[in-house]
Write an enzyme that holds these catalytic residues in place. Structure first.
Site, short mmCIF file in Angstrom:
data_model
loop_
_atom_site.label_atom_id
_atom_site.label_comp_id
_atom_site.label_asym_id
_atom_site.label_seq_id
_atom_site.Cartn_x
_atom_site.Cartn_y
_atom_site.Cartn_z
N ILE A 113 -4.25 12.36 9.65
CA ILE A 113 -2.91 12.74 9.22
C ILE A 113 -2.99 13.84 8.15
O ILE A 113 -3.71 13.69 7.16
CB ILE A 113 -2.15 11.52 8.63
N ILE A 146 -1.44 -2.17 -5.23
CA ILE A 146 -2.27 -2.98 -6.12
C ILE A 146 -2.26 -2.43 -7.55
O ILE A 146 -2.57 -3.13 -8.50
CB ILE A 146 -3.71 -3.10 -5.58
N GLY A 195 0.83 -1.21 0.00
CA GLY A 195 0.00 0.00 0.00
C GLY A 195 0.86 1.25 0.00
O GLY A 195 0.52 2.28 0.57
N ASP A 210 -1.25 -7.55 -4.59
CA ASP A 210 -2.59 -7.45 -4.01
C ASP A 210 -2.49 -7.99 -2.58
O ASP A 210 -2.16 -9.17 -2.38
CB ASP A 210 -3.58 -8.27 -4.85
N TYR A 230 -14.91 0.38 9.59
CA TYR A 230 -13.45 0.63 9.64
C TYR A 230 -12.94 0.50 11.08
O TYR A 230 -11.95 -0.19 11.33
CB TYR A 230 -13.20 2.04 9.11
N LYS A 234 -10.29 -2.21 12.79
CA LYS A 234 -9.07 -1.82 13.48
C LYS A 234 -9.06 -2.39 14.91
O LYS A 234 -8.03 -2.83 15.41
CB LYS A 234 -8.93 -0.29 13.51
P1 NAD Z 1 -4.64 5.44 1.54
O1 NAD Z 1 -6.05 5.11 1.22
O2 NAD Z 1 -4.12 6.80 1.16
O3 NAD Z 1 -3.67 4.36 0.89
C1 NAD Z 1 -3.92 3.00 0.89
C2 NAD Z 1 -3.14 2.36 -0.24
O4 NAD Z 1 -3.45 0.97 -0.23
C3 NAD Z 1 -3.52 2.90 -1.63
O5 NAD Z 1 -2.37 3.26 -2.35
C4 NAD Z 1 -4.24 1.72 -2.28
O6 NAD Z 1 -4.01 1.64 -3.68
C5 NAD Z 1 -3.60 0.54 -1.56
N1 NAD Z 1 -4.45 -0.66 -1.63
C6 NAD Z 1 -5.79 -0.76 -1.56
N2 NAD Z 1 -6.18 -2.02 -1.69
C7 NAD Z 1 -5.05 -2.76 -1.85
C8 NAD Z 1 -4.79 -4.14 -2.03
N3 NAD Z 1 -5.78 -5.02 -2.10
N4 NAD Z 1 -3.51 -4.53 -2.16
C9 NAD Z 1 -2.49 -3.64 -2.11
N5 NAD Z 1 -2.67 -2.32 -1.94
C10 NAD Z 1 -3.94 -1.89 -1.83
O7 NAD Z 1 -4.43 5.16 3.10
P2 NAD Z 1 -3.44 5.89 4.11
O8 NAD Z 1 -4.09 7.13 4.57
O9 NAD Z 1 -2.08 5.95 3.53
O10 NAD Z 1 -3.49 4.87 5.32
C11 NAD Z 1 -2.50 3.89 5.55
C12 NAD Z 1 -2.85 3.14 6.82
O11 NAD Z 1 -2.92 4.06 7.91
C13 NAD Z 1 -4.20 2.43 6.80
O12 NAD Z 1 -4.13 1.23 7.52
C14 NAD Z 1 -5.13 3.39 7.51
O13 NAD Z 1 -6.21 2.72 8.09
C15 NAD Z 1 -4.19 3.96 8.55
N6 NAD Z 1 -4.63 5.26 9.05
C16 NAD Z 1 -4.61 6.38 8.26
C17 NAD Z 1 -5.04 7.61 8.74
C18 NAD Z 1 -5.02 8.86 7.90
O14 NAD Z 1 -5.43 9.93 8.37
N7 NAD Z 1 -4.54 8.81 6.67
C19 NAD Z 1 -5.49 7.70 10.08
C20 NAD Z 1 -5.53 6.55 10.86
C21 NAD Z 1 -5.07 5.34 10.35
#
Ligand code: NAD
Length: 315
Positions: A173, A36, A9, A53, A143, A147
């Site tokens: 974030i 992915i 990811g 994936d 969600y 978690k």
């Molecule tokens: P994001 O949605 O920006 O990125 C997720 C990435 O995962 C994307 O690039 C997507 O293409 C990829 N993805 C989706 N399905 C996939 C699959 N089947 N296989 C491989 N890749 C796949 O998310 P983010 O904001 O970067 O968050 C990263 C982590 O941090 C997550 O676990 C999220 O729950 C956690 N988180 C984020 C925030 C925030 O504010 N951004 C806050 C709390 C927790």
């Protein structure tokens, strides 16, 4: 011996910046980015990249063996707002990907795992202000459920199978490099883009909605710090509360107006208001501060200054 890292990811909001930081720390050839699809060319073109994936155990295992990976950062997930539109897909992706990575560690293909949790593990029955590490947790979003359950499994794999898994409950974030991917705190990024482009923003949360937030640089620092800490210092194997700052749309507007006085905000709360209302306003993170010396650097004024200047020079 230096670590060989796989980020799953890596094209997303946090994964992309984490990839750059880990490459700086451990060297380009030791950090393999994967996603992915090729949806972030800055990442795809910046070093070793694989299509993986996260739902496919075999493809992760093949990559781990091919590159001799010992550490995985699992950043793929479906976030809060999108998860409410596709509850079963969110459940499938968030749980299956976590089990795959934990199982690879259990089977000794890898040694160490980072998996992010979220403030979404809390719910309406959780104390809202200075939410403690250990408290009532009744999440109301799919969600948040994934978690919370994920945290329980991380602790279980650590206790039963000695898996070295480490986790942080990220707040919202804020970053300028990559757009956020469908969360409830996305407004705090969009507002800076719109302030510069149109001098106005229609916010999907109400003016008094306080949420815990963190600037990306602090989030990446926390991630690196917890992963570099001695295993014996990581006392919590579910997930650590992590706090930076807490503010409302009204606060961020006042902060932006200091730089762009003509900026105007309107409020049209949508389904994300209900999600935000179920989450804490601020977080107590004394365990992270004590166990692995967590400390944040960016307050709201510093974030606004950095966001506006970086976005201005980017566009
Ligand atoms: P994001 O949605 O920006 O990125 C997720 C990435 O995962 C994307 O690039 C997507 O293409 C990829 N993805 C989706 N399905 C996939 C699959 N089947 N296989 C491989 N890749 C796949 O998310 P983010 O904001 O970067 O968050 C990263 C982590 O941090 C997550 O676990 C999220 O729950 C956690 N988180 C984020 C925030 C925030 O504010 N951004 C806050 C709390 C927790």
């Amino acid at each position: 011996m230096s670590s060989k890292i796989l980020i799953i990811g890596a094209c997303g909001q946090i994964g992309s910046e984490l990839t750059f930081k880990l490459r700086e720390l451990y060297g380009d050839t030791n950090v393999i980015a994967s996603d992915i699809s090729y949806n972030n060319l800055d990442i795809v073109n910046s070093g070793l990249f694989e299509i993986i994936d996260a739902m496919d155990y075999k493809s992760i295992q093949v990559c781990v063996e091919k590159h001799n990976i010992d550490t995985i950062y699992l950043m793929a997930a479906m976030l809060s707002a999108t998860g409410e539109k596709y509850p079963m897909k969110a459940w499938d992706l968030n749980m299956t990907s976590l089990f795959h990575v934990l199982d690879l560690a259990k089977a000794k293909f890898i040694k160490k795992v980072f998996w992010p949790s979220s403030i979404a593990v809390f719910g309406p029955s959780t104390p809202k202000d200075n939410t403690p590490q250990y408290t009532t947790m009744e999440p109301t979003t799919v969600y948040g459920i994934t978690k919370q359950v994920g945290e329980r499994w991380c602790e279980y794999y650590h206790q039963k199978y000695d898996v070295d898994v480490r986790s942080i409950r990220y707040p919202g974030i804020i970053s300028w490099k990559t757009l956020p991917g469908g969360g409830t705190t996305d407004y705090a990024v969009e507002i800076y883009h719109e302030a510069l482009k149109n001098k106005k923003y229609d916010c999907f949360l109400s003016e008094k909605t306080a949420l815990p937030m963190l600037f990306m640089d602090d989030a990446i620092k926390a991630t690196v710090d917890i992963m570099q800490a001695k295993a014996s210092d990581i006392k919590i194997r579910s997930s650590y509360n992590l706090s930076g700052i807490s503010f409302t749309p009204e606060d961020i507007t006042a902060s932006i107006k200091k730089h762009i006085p003509e900026f105007e905000i309107t409020y049209s709360p949508d389904f994300r208001q209900q999600i935000a209302d179920s989450w804490p306003s601020s977080i107590a993170d004394s365990h992270a501060r004590k166990d692995w010396n967590w400390k944040h650097s960016f307050d709201l004024e510093a974030i606004t200054k950095e966001m506006l200047s970086q976005l201005k020079s980017k566009n």
